[in-house]
Design a protein around this motif. Sequence first.
Motif, PDB file in Angstrom:
ATOM      1  N   ASP A 515       0.871  -0.577  -0.132  1.00  0.00           N
ATOM      2  CA  ASP A 515       0.135  -0.229   0.200  1.00  0.00           C
ATOM      3  C   ASP A 515       1.016   1.127  -0.280  1.00  0.00           C
ATOM      4  OD1 ASP A 515      -1.928   1.843   0.011  1.00  0.00           O
ATOM      5  OD2 ASP A 515      -2.285   1.318   2.413  1.00  0.00           O
ATOM      6  N   GLY A 516       0.541   2.202  -0.968  1.00  0.00           N
ATOM      7  CA  GLY A 516       1.743   3.204  -0.775  1.00  0.00           C
ATOM      8  C   GLY A 516       2.334   3.204  -1.726  1.00  0.00           C
ATOM      9  N   ASN A 517       2.618   4.540  -2.175  1.00  0.00           N
ATOM     10  CA  ASN A 517       4.072   4.445  -3.110  1.00  0.00           C
ATOM     11  C   ASN A 517       5.750   3.947  -2.341  1.00  0.00           C
ATOM     12  OD1 ASN A 517       2.609   5.171  -5.655  1.00  0.00           O
ATOM     13  ND2 ASN A 517       2.526   7.049  -5.439  1.00  0.00           N
ATOM     14  N   ARG A 518       5.782   4.698  -1.363  1.00  0.00           N
ATOM     15  CA  ARG A 518       6.812   4.361  -0.346  1.00  0.00           C
ATOM     16  C   ARG A 518       7.113   3.292  -0.405  1.00  0.00           C
ATOM     17  NH1 ARG A 518       5.183   6.409   5.992  1.00  0.00           N
ATOM     18  NH2 ARG A 518       4.074   4.562   6.661  1.00  0.00           N
ATOM     19  N   GLN A 519       6.577   2.852   0.158  1.00  0.00           N
ATOM     20  CA  GLN A 519       6.120   0.895   0.061  1.00  0.00           C
ATOM     21  C   GLN A 519       6.698   0.544  -0.747  1.00  0.00           C
ATOM     22  OE1 GLN A 519       3.314  -1.636   1.680  1.00  0.00           O
ATOM     23  NE2 GLN A 519       4.099  -2.060   3.168  1.00  0.00           N
ATOM     24  N   ARG A 520       7.096   1.024  -1.860  1.00  0.00           N
ATOM     25  CA  ARG A 520       7.128   0.123  -3.278  1.00  0.00           C
ATOM     26  C   ARG A 520       8.486   0.060  -3.562  1.00  0.00           C
ATOM     27  NH1 ARG A 520       2.024   2.731  -7.477  1.00  0.00           N
ATOM     28  NH2 ARG A 520       0.332   1.893  -6.169  1.00  0.00           N
ATOM     29  N   GLN A 521       9.050   1.054  -3.146  1.00  0.00           N
ATOM     30  CA  GLN A 521      10.806   0.981  -3.226  1.00  0.00           C
ATOM     31  C   GLN A 521      11.310  -0.127  -1.672  1.00  0.00           C
ATOM     32  OE1 GLN A 521      11.919   4.994  -3.418  1.00  0.00           O
ATOM     33  NE2 GLN A 521      10.756   4.843  -5.303  1.00  0.00           N
ATOM     34  N   ALA A 522      10.473  -0.683  -1.260  1.00  0.00           N
ATOM     35  CA  ALA A 522      11.276  -1.426   0.212  1.00  0.00           C
ATOM     36  C   ALA A 522      10.515  -2.600  -0.227  1.00  0.00           C
ATOM     37  CB  ALA A 522      10.686  -0.869   1.269  1.00  0.00           C
ATOM     38  N   ASP A 523      11.687  -3.139   0.486  1.00  0.00           N
ATOM     39  CA  ASP A 523      12.155  -4.596   1.026  1.00  0.00           C
ATOM     40  C   ASP A 523      10.632  -5.429   2.144  1.00  0.00           C
ATOM     41  OD1 ASP A 523      14.111  -5.805  -0.580  1.00  0.00           O
ATOM     42  OD2 ASP A 523      15.549  -4.637   0.280  1.00  0.00           O
ATOM     43  N   GLN A 524      10.431  -6.381   1.749  1.00  0.00           N
ATOM     44  CA  GLN A 524       9.172  -7.080   3.185  1.00  0.00           C
ATOM     45  C   GLN A 524       9.877  -8.513   2.785  1.00  0.00           C
ATOM     46  OE1 GLN A 524       7.034  -5.120  -0.015  1.00  0.00           O
ATOM     47  NE2 GLN A 524       7.484  -3.258   1.139  1.00  0.00           N
ATOM     48  N   TRP A 525       9.699  -9.004   4.004  1.00  0.00           N
ATOM     49  CA  TRP A 525      10.119 -10.592   4.414  1.00  0.00           C
ATOM     50  C   TRP A 525       9.464 -11.593   4.771  1.00  0.00           C
ATOM     51  CZ3 TRP A 525      12.889  -6.446   5.415  1.00  0.00           C
ATOM     52  CH2 TRP A 525      13.503  -6.727   6.589  1.00  0.00           C
ATOM     53  N   PHE A 526      10.040 -12.524   5.309  1.00  0.00           N
ATOM     54  CA  PHE A 526       9.837 -13.290   6.414  1.00  0.00           C
ATOM     55  C   PHE A 526       8.042 -13.392   6.885  1.00  0.00           C
ATOM     56  CE2 PHE A 526      13.258 -14.468   8.531  1.00  0.00           C
ATOM     57  CZ  PHE A 526      14.317 -14.813   7.707  1.00  0.00           C
ATOM     58  N   GLN A 527       7.408 -13.314   5.925  1.00  0.00           N
ATOM     59  CA  GLN A 527       5.893 -12.895   6.274  1.00  0.00           C
ATOM     60  C   GLN A 527       4.645 -13.877   6.777  1.00  0.00           C
ATOM     61  OE1 GLN A 527       6.169 -15.151   3.377  1.00  0.00           O
ATOM     62  NE2 GLN A 527       5.056 -15.971   2.684  1.00  0.00           N
ATOM     63  N   TRP A 528       3.370 -13.494   7.224  1.00  0.00           N
ATOM     64  CA  TRP A 528       2.705 -14.769   7.740  1.00  0.00           C
ATOM     65  C   TRP A 528       1.409 -14.334   7.046  1.00  0.00           C
ATOM     66  CZ3 TRP A 528       5.116 -19.739   8.174  1.00  0.00           C
ATOM     67  CH2 TRP A 528       3.766 -20.592   9.007  1.00  0.00           C
ATOM     68  N   ALA A 529       0.516 -15.210   7.315  1.00  0.00           N
ATOM     69  CA  ALA A 529      -0.386 -15.082   6.519  1.00  0.00           C
ATOM     70  C   ALA A 529      -2.038 -16.071   7.117  1.00  0.00           C
ATOM     71  CB  ALA A 529      -1.023 -14.937   5.516  1.00  0.00           C
ATOM     72  N   ASP A 530      -3.057 -14.812   7.153  1.00  0.00           N
ATOM     73  CA  ASP A 530      -4.266 -15.937   7.652  1.00  0.00           C
ATOM     74  C   ASP A 530      -5.903 -14.772   7.708  1.00  0.00           C
ATOM     75  OD1 ASP A 530      -6.257 -18.132   8.902  1.00  0.00           O
ATOM     76  OD2 ASP A 530      -5.009 -17.737  11.342  1.00  0.00           O
ATOM     77  N   PHE A 531      -6.937 -15.708   7.177  1.00  0.00           N
ATOM     78  CA  PHE A 531      -8.322 -14.809   7.506  1.00  0.00           C
ATOM     79  C   PHE A 531      -8.663 -14.583   9.078  1.00  0.00           C
ATOM     80  CE2 PHE A 531      -8.639 -16.712   3.392  1.00  0.00           C
ATOM     81  CZ  PHE A 531      -9.057 -15.897   2.605  1.00  0.00           C
ATOM     82  N   SER A 532      -8.958 -13.553   8.817  1.00  0.00           N
ATOM     83  CA  SER A 532      -9.927 -12.942  10.141  1.00  0.00           C
ATOM     84  C   SER A 532     -11.512 -13.171   9.745  1.00  0.00           C
ATOM     85  CB  SER A 532      -9.632 -11.571  10.693  1.00  0.00           C
ATOM     86  OG  SER A 532      -9.956 -10.620  10.236  1.00  0.00           O
ATOM     87  N   ARG A 533     -12.365 -12.199  10.750  1.00  0.00           N
ATOM     88  CA  ARG A 533     -13.886 -12.468  10.194  1.00  0.00           C
ATOM     89  C   ARG A 533     -13.920 -11.175   9.440  1.00  0.00           C
ATOM     90  NH1 ARG A 533     -16.653 -10.862  15.717  1.00  0.00           N
ATOM     91  NH2 ARG A 533     -15.176  -8.641  14.822  1.00  0.00           N
ATOM     92  N   ASN A 534     -12.982 -10.031   9.720  1.00  0.00           N
ATOM     93  CA  ASN A 534     -12.992  -9.306   8.725  1.00  0.00           C
ATOM     94  C   ASN A 534     -12.781  -9.291   7.220  1.00  0.00           C
ATOM     95  OD1 ASN A 534     -14.981  -7.270  10.255  1.00  0.00           O
ATOM     96  ND2 ASN A 534     -13.058  -5.861  10.627  1.00  0.00           N
ATOM     97  N   GLY A 535     -11.777 -10.188   7.123  1.00  0.00           N
ATOM     98  CA  GLY A 535     -10.784 -10.376   5.784  1.00  0.00           C
ATOM     99  C   GLY A 535      -9.834 -10.991   5.675  1.00  0.00           C
ATOM    100  N   PHE A 536      -8.277 -10.725   4.784  1.00  0.00           N
ATOM    101  CA  PHE A 536      -7.817 -10.971   5.152  1.00  0.00           C
ATOM    102  C   PHE A 536      -6.375 -10.390   5.738  1.00  0.00           C
ATOM    103  CE2 PHE A 536      -3.661 -13.051   2.233  1.00  0.00           C
ATOM    104  CZ  PHE A 536      -4.229 -14.136   2.898  1.00  0.00           C
ATOM    105  N   ALA A 537      -5.234 -11.483   6.318  1.00  0.00           N
ATOM    106  CA  ALA A 537      -4.622 -10.805   7.062  1.00  0.00           C
ATOM    107  C   ALA A 537      -2.614 -11.188   6.535  1.00  0.00           C
ATOM    108  CB  ALA A 537      -4.530 -10.440   8.174  1.00  0.00           C
ATOM    109  N   VAL A 538      -1.714  -9.664   6.261  1.00  0.00           N
ATOM    110  CA  VAL A 538      -0.905 -10.449   6.205  1.00  0.00           C
ATOM    111  C   VAL A 538       0.077  -9.677   7.225  1.00  0.00           C
ATOM    112  CG1 VAL A 538       1.162 -11.741   4.674  1.00  0.00           C
ATOM    113  CG2 VAL A 538      -1.112 -10.550   3.388  1.00  0.00           C
ATOM    114  N   SER A 539       1.104 -10.660   7.677  1.00  0.00           N
ATOM    115  CA  SER A 539       1.971  -9.746   8.862  1.00  0.00           C
ATOM    116  C   SER A 539       4.061  -9.955   8.053  1.00  0.00           C
ATOM    117  CB  SER A 539       2.134 -10.430   9.870  1.00  0.00           C
ATOM    118  OG  SER A 539       2.199 -11.133  10.052  1.00  0.00           O
ATOM    119  N   TYR A 540       4.512  -9.696   7.583  1.00  0.00           N
ATOM    120  CA  TYR A 540       5.764  -9.435   7.563  1.00  0.00           C
ATOM    121  C   TYR A 540       6.889  -8.001   8.381  1.00  0.00           C
ATOM    122  CZ  TYR A 540       3.540  -5.914   3.931  1.00  0.00           C
ATOM    123  OH  TYR A 540       3.320  -4.449   3.203  1.00  0.00           O
TER     124      TYR A 540
END
Length: 654
Positions: A515-540
């Motif tokens: 989300d967002g232009n600043r994040q498009r130039q930054a590394d993300q790694w070591f994620q985990w994911a799951d569904f909640s009652r509201n929607g889908f979540a990913v942490s990293y």
Amino acid sequence: MKIRSLRIIVPVVALAIALMLFALPLTTTQTAQAFNYSKLNKIQKRLISGAAEAELNPESEAKKTLLVSNYIPSKDDGCDGRFGDNIKVNQNCQNVTDPDLAGRGQANNETSIATDPNNPKHLVASYNDYRRGDGNCYAAYSQDGGENWTDTTVPMGFVRGSSFGYGAARQYWQAGGDTSVAWDSRGNAYLSCQVFNRGPGVTQDPDQSSAFLIFRSTSNSGASWNFPGRVVTGLTNSDGTALLDKQLMTVDNHASSPYRDRVYVSWTLFAPDGTAYIYEAYSSDYGETFSKPVLVSKDSPLCVNTFGVATPNGNCNENQFSQPFTGADGALYVVFANFNNGIGNIVGDPDSGGGANINAPTSAPSNDNRNQMLLVKSTDGGATFGDPVKVSDYYDLPDCAAYQAGKDAGRSCVPEKGSTSNSFFRATNYPVGAVNPKDPGQVVVTLGSYINAYSNEKTGCVPDGFSAVFGLDLYQGVKTLGACSNHILVSVSNNGGKSFTGTTTDPRKLTTATDGNRQRQADQWFQWADFSRNGFAVSYYDRQYGNDEVSGYSDFSLASSGNLKDFNVERATTSSMPPPSQFAGVFWGDYTGMATADNKAYPIWSDTRNAELFVCPGTAKPGVPPALCTAPASNAPLANEQEVYVTKMEVSSH
């Protein structure tokens, strides 16, 4: 709002039985010596988990130290439990060590967390913990929604019986790691742990066998755990190369499932012929007994390059990083990284020879260095599996030594941009899947990729083949700000795993949890994911904040979405974390975790913001008690701790 911070029942089986499925001859002997790191081939050494490599490789960089002699007096007691609303999970204060034991008495990494489906205030977490001076599996629990945490000791060391094939009672184990936790539908918590003996160089005991243990906490929310019971291990190969590695666990806790409360574990078997197949086993009696191992990484036309090694169980013979997960209809899915595709490693095969320059790209007809994530499905409770399906191609993180001044040779890492070389902990891209609880036909897999919609040829990041010696990915633009950056891709199946959006779509065009232009130039790694009652979540882990992308510092983020296309990203950490310095800066675990309950997510990570503490050299003298010191590190302002932190965040429904 964000957060703070075992009754002995019947024995549970360990899962070190995978070797009996292996096609080459295996024998059980009186001296278990089931693994020898030096006998692994190059692709196996590349794929072995960080926990096992750090423990079993006598030449591991993680056994060295980055500290210098300039020690700084400290008044810190090592017990701080909070950074704003980031809460420390492991409640032990630091073990104060001598400088030569850096990382051996304090570190915590490879985090996992799960919520009780019957009570969202009950949480259990697990992690590798080094408080005893060596890696072991530890846990913590919370009964108030993560506001407060209590440590709980898993019974790792024990002597039991004489029915192990050795003629006498046998004590297990010297070390452990690669933890994961889960709950069943009736309030029992489970913890999975890889255990092994370290062999010569650390102990006079030559035993280097490995096993998997499953512990259960019955009706007390993870406060205590049963002793593991019947341990099937000691299967020995003539050249001592077999290793059971990188196990992860899940429990089918769907009340409507025909396989309700079945416990599943998947893992990699590194075998003496150079292969690395994925296996799975299940328990239908709450962990009392487990099935014989079932081959997961089946033969498939998706697998072309076999690295010139034997294929006794099919041509998908080099795999790692498997994860099992289930749907409400009882379907079991296992997703894993595969390296047998024709575009990736067939170019620059790490066992095909080459020059001594690890920085030199191969003279290959193509510089494309992608690999693939595969998924298999079982509809009979893990007894059999269908054919592998491609989830997505992906591009792994770059060869560390090629871009970070020769550091951490033989591993990938997440280099910062610019001239410094502070970030060189081992890292790789792996898959994590989940099934929509409202629609069992919708299966979502997240995965990292160094080539994606925001880091491709148009912005200066170009695949450049493989390094000649280790076969790791090379790229142009790795150290250039705004060029290469690793992102978390989202591949979706709406037909129960028969096909995915990434099956035929290039990684450059897949949705990212961004989300967002600043994040498009930054590394993300070591994620985990799951569904909640509201929607889908990913942490990293995330470098979009401050100057993380050029300093090698890191943060943690939560991305969430109600439509699996548009993600809202929020910062989880309250300040940035310096590059890890423990284990000589090369090991920060291989993954992180996250769990959901109702509309909340609980991202959990290994944190480096606390300074590592030492006994000040020369201060322990008659009449003068020892004092506490910190120290600078070559890649960070201060030598730092690895501790487990968690926070509670809303999952977006938009």
